[in-house]
Write a protein that holds these residues in place. Structure first.
Motif, PDB file in Angstrom:
ATOM      1  N   ALA A  49       0.823  -1.221   0.000  1.00 31.72           N
ATOM      2  CA  ALA A  49       0.000   0.000   0.000  1.00 31.72           C
ATOM      3  C   ALA A  49       0.853   1.266   0.000  1.00 31.72           C
ATOM      4  O   ALA A  49       0.354   2.348   0.309  1.00 31.72           O
ATOM      5  N   SER A  50       2.119   1.166  -0.343  1.00 32.91           N
ATOM      6  CA  SER A  50       2.975   2.353  -0.370  1.00 32.91           C
ATOM      7  C   SER A  50       2.777   3.171  -1.640  1.00 32.91           C
ATOM      8  O   SER A  50       3.278   4.291  -1.752  1.00 32.91           O
ATOM      9  N   ARG A  51       2.090   2.611  -2.622  1.00 30.99           N
ATOM     10  CA  ARG A  51       1.820   3.319  -3.879  1.00 30.99           C
ATOM     11  C   ARG A  51       0.768   2.539  -4.664  1.00 30.99           C
ATOM     12  O   ARG A  51       0.333   1.467  -4.244  1.00 30.99           O
ATOM     13  N   GLY A  52       0.374   3.087  -5.804  1.00 32.03           N
ATOM     14  CA  GLY A  52      -0.454   2.375  -6.760  1.00 32.03           C
ATOM     15  C   GLY A  52      -1.819   1.961  -6.247  1.00 32.03           C
ATOM     16  O   GLY A  52      -2.462   2.669  -5.466  1.00 32.03           O
ATOM     17  N   ILE A  53      -2.241   0.784  -6.696  1.00 29.72           N
ATOM     18  CA  ILE A  53      -3.580   0.272  -6.384  1.00 29.72           C
ATOM     19  C   ILE A  53      -3.750   0.105  -4.872  1.00 29.72           C
ATOM     20  O   ILE A  53      -4.802   0.409  -4.309  1.00 29.72           O
ATOM     21  N   GLY A  54      -2.708  -0.394  -4.195  1.00 36.68           N
ATOM     22  CA  GLY A  54      -2.799  -0.613  -2.746  1.00 36.68           C
ATOM     23  C   GLY A  54      -2.994   0.690  -1.993  1.00 36.68           C
ATOM     24  O   GLY A  54      -3.803   0.759  -1.050  1.00 36.68           O
ATOM     25  N   ASN A  64       7.234  -2.408   1.193  1.00 34.32           N
ATOM     26  CA  ASN A  64       8.540  -3.069   1.169  1.00 34.32           C
ATOM     27  C   ASN A  64       9.656  -2.032   1.142  1.00 34.32           C
ATOM     28  O   ASN A  64      10.308  -1.792   2.155  1.00 34.32           O
ATOM     29  N   SER A  65       9.880  -1.384  -0.023  1.00 35.55           N
ATOM     30  CA  SER A  65      11.027  -0.471  -0.156  1.00 35.55           C
ATOM     31  C   SER A  65      10.653   1.004  -0.059  1.00 35.55           C
ATOM     32  O   SER A  65      11.504   1.833   0.224  1.00 35.55           O
ATOM     33  N   HIS A  66       9.383   1.335  -0.287  1.00 35.39           N
ATOM     34  CA  HIS A  66       9.003   2.748  -0.451  1.00 35.39           C
ATOM     35  C   HIS A  66       8.433   3.320   0.865  1.00 35.39           C
ATOM     36  O   HIS A  66       7.233   3.591   0.976  1.00 35.39           O
ATOM     37  N   ASN A 121      -4.948  -8.598  -0.283  1.00 32.47           N
ATOM     38  CA  ASN A 121      -3.656  -9.184  -0.661  1.00 32.47           C
ATOM     39  C   ASN A 121      -3.218  -8.552  -1.972  1.00 32.47           C
ATOM     40  O   ASN A 121      -3.390  -9.132  -3.053  1.00 32.47           O
ATOM     41  N   ASN A 122      -2.671  -7.341  -1.871  1.00 33.00           N
ATOM     42  CA  ASN A 122      -2.369  -6.558  -3.077  1.00 33.00           C
ATOM     43  C   ASN A 122      -0.895  -6.589  -3.472  1.00 33.00           C
ATOM     44  O   ASN A 122      -0.570  -6.413  -4.653  1.00 33.00           O
ATOM     45  N   ALA A 123       0.015  -6.786  -2.517  1.00 33.31           N
ATOM     46  CA  ALA A 123       1.451  -6.716  -2.840  1.00 33.31           C
ATOM     47  C   ALA A 123       1.761  -7.654  -4.003  1.00 33.31           C
ATOM     48  O   ALA A 123       1.382  -8.833  -3.987  1.00 33.31           O
ATOM     49  N   ILE A 163       5.877 -16.461 -15.815  1.00 32.56           N
ATOM     50  CA  ILE A 163       5.755 -16.961 -14.432  1.00 32.56           C
ATOM     51  C   ILE A 163       4.929 -15.995 -13.586  1.00 32.56           C
ATOM     52  O   ILE A 163       4.134 -16.418 -12.739  1.00 32.56           O
ATOM     53  N   TYR A 164       5.071 -14.693 -13.863  1.00 31.94           N
ATOM     54  CA  TYR A 164       4.169 -13.720 -13.219  1.00 31.94           C
ATOM     55  C   TYR A 164       2.718 -14.084 -13.560  1.00 31.94           C
ATOM     56  O   TYR A 164       1.858 -14.138 -12.670  1.00 31.94           O
ATOM     57  N   ALA A 165       2.449 -14.355 -14.844  1.00 32.27           N
ATOM     58  CA  ALA A 165       1.089 -14.711 -15.267  1.00 32.27           C
ATOM     59  C   ALA A 165       0.627 -15.982 -14.550  1.00 32.27           C
ATOM     60  O   ALA A 165      -0.510 -16.063 -14.073  1.00 32.27           O
ATOM     61  N   THR A 174      -4.507  -3.192 -17.847  1.00 34.06           N
ATOM     62  CA  THR A 174      -3.294  -2.368 -17.782  1.00 34.06           C
ATOM     63  C   THR A 174      -3.608  -1.077 -17.033  1.00 34.06           C
ATOM     64  O   THR A 174      -4.392  -0.253 -17.508  1.00 34.06           O
ATOM     65  N   VAL A 175      -2.999  -0.950 -15.860  1.00 29.65           N
ATOM     66  CA  VAL A 175      -3.165   0.257 -15.051  1.00 29.65           C
ATOM     67  C   VAL A 175      -1.936   1.134 -15.287  1.00 29.65           C
ATOM     68  O   VAL A 175      -0.793   0.660 -15.159  1.00 29.65           O
ATOM     69  N   ASP A 176      -2.177   2.364 -15.647  1.00 25.90           N
ATOM     70  CA  ASP A 176      -1.066   3.267 -16.033  1.00 25.90           C
ATOM     71  C   ASP A 176      -0.442   3.844 -14.760  1.00 25.90           C
ATOM     72  O   ASP A 176      -0.764   4.952 -14.342  1.00 25.90           O
ATOM     73  N   ASN A 177       0.445   3.075 -14.145  1.00 28.14           N
ATOM     74  CA  ASN A 177       1.023   3.499 -12.869  1.00 28.14           C
ATOM     75  C   ASN A 177       2.491   3.063 -12.757  1.00 28.14           C
ATOM     76  O   ASN A 177       3.092   2.619 -13.739  1.00 28.14           O
ATOM     77  N   HIS A 178       3.036   3.135 -11.563  1.00 25.11           N
ATOM     78  CA  HIS A 178       4.446   2.795 -11.301  1.00 25.11           C
ATOM     79  C   HIS A 178       4.843   1.436 -11.880  1.00 25.11           C
ATOM     80  O   HIS A 178       5.921   1.275 -12.450  1.00 25.11           O
ATOM     81  N   PHE A 179       3.961   0.460 -11.746  1.00 21.15           N
ATOM     82  CA  PHE A 179       4.232  -0.909 -12.207  1.00 21.15           C
ATOM     83  C   PHE A 179       4.683  -0.891 -13.671  1.00 21.15           C
ATOM     84  O   PHE A 179       5.715  -1.459 -14.029  1.00 21.15           O
TER      85      PHE A 179
END
Ligand SMILES: NC(=O)c1ccc[n+]([C@@H]2O[C@H](COP(=O)([O-])OP(=O)(O)OC[C@H]3O[C@@H](n4cnc5c(N)ncnc54)[C@H](OP(=O)(O)O)[C@@H]3O)[C@@H](O)[C@H]2O)c1
Length: 254
Positions: free
Chosen positions: A15-20, A40-42, A92-94, A159-161, A192-197
């Protein structure tokens, strides 16, 4: 405001950015009294999201964990037990693509990290939170799948898929076990969400090509996905169990 969320504690991972981040703020703005966020990192992003949650009137705290290893997931479960042992709503968004790599070059450690972060963490964080929900006879779990689960993913993302397909599959298993106990489990599957990802993993040209395949004529936003997650947390979705809701502007319809 959704009165059914009043007094509820929510946990949103990633939840540090994006959808979360958009989901954590939406849950606070719609009645949750406490929204625990994970990052995690942000750390700076997590601080900003906490400010927005407080401004919306909810209590909040942030827990840091790298969920891409079994040890990281176990450490997060320990921290949750100490900080928020009674979560009513778990998102469970991470998740992350981690790195694009072709089939023939795909290293074993990358395979493990992608599966652990996107799939294993959802299962075991869910396992941590579910008993308190069952005790209360009320709970909601929303998992994050992806359009990649339906189309096999973009270049180097097989593998992500697969991890996101596994999420959609266990959403059904979790729902079957927990539905009789008052706990609803569903998933959302963004396009496709136009964000950091995609800033990290896709070129502008790739995004323009995805846009051409999107009947709605625009890519998705964090808030549009958060609104669907909020719906799945609300009583308006009270008879929906084990479903994966596609939210992709019509990019994929079958
Ligand atoms: N964007 C899309 O088009 C899209 C499409 C389909 C599905 N999804 C899914 O939607 C979810 C949210 O993604 P997003 O689009 O909001 O992406 P994002 O803006 O990049 O956010 C990803 C979140 O996951 C966290 N995360 C990344 N690696 C992690 C790790 N090793 N351990 C723990 N947490 C980690 C990040 O934490 P830090 O930033 O603090 O490191 C961040 O909070 C993910 O599950 C993703 O797979 C996204």
């Amino acid at each position: 405001m959704l009165s059914e969320l009043n007094g509820k504690t929510a946990l949103v991972t990633g939840a540090s950015r994006g959808i979360g981040a958009a989901t954590a703020v939406a849950l606070a703005a719609n009645g949750c009294s406490r929204v625990v966020i994970h990052y995690n990192s942000h750390a700076e992003g997590a601080q900003q999201v906490m400010q927005r949650i407080k401004a919306a009137g909810a209590a909040t705290e942030a827990l840091q964990a790298d969920l891409s290893t079994p040890a990281g997931i176990r450490g997060f479960r320990d921290a949750l037990r100490a900080t928020a042992p009674e979560v009513d709503i778990l998102v469970n968004n991470a998740g992350f693509l981690v790195q694009r790599s072709s089939f023939v070059d795909f290293p074993e450690d990358l395979f493990d990290r992608v599966m652990d972060l996107n799939f294993r963490s959802a299962w075991f964080v869910g396992q941590e939170c579910a008993p308190a929900m069952v005790r209360k006879g009320w709970g909601v779990i929303v998992n994050l799948s992806s359009i990649a689960a339906r189309n096999g993913g973009g270049p180097g993302a097989a593998i992500y898929a697969a991890s996101k397909a596994a999420v959609a599959c266990v959403t059904k298993g979790m729902a079957k076990e927990l539905a009789p106990k008052g706990v609803r489990v569903n998933a959302v599957s963004p396009g496709t969400v136009d964000n950091h990802f995609h800033q990290v993993f896709s070129s502008r040209e790739m995004l323009d090509n995805m846009l051409k395949m999107t009947p709605a004529g625009k890519l998705g936003s964090d808030e549009e996905v958060a609104d669907t997650i909020l719906f799945l947390c609300s009583d308006a979705s009270r008879y929906i169990h084990g479903q994966t809701i596609e939210i992709n502007g019509g990019m994929f319809m079958v």
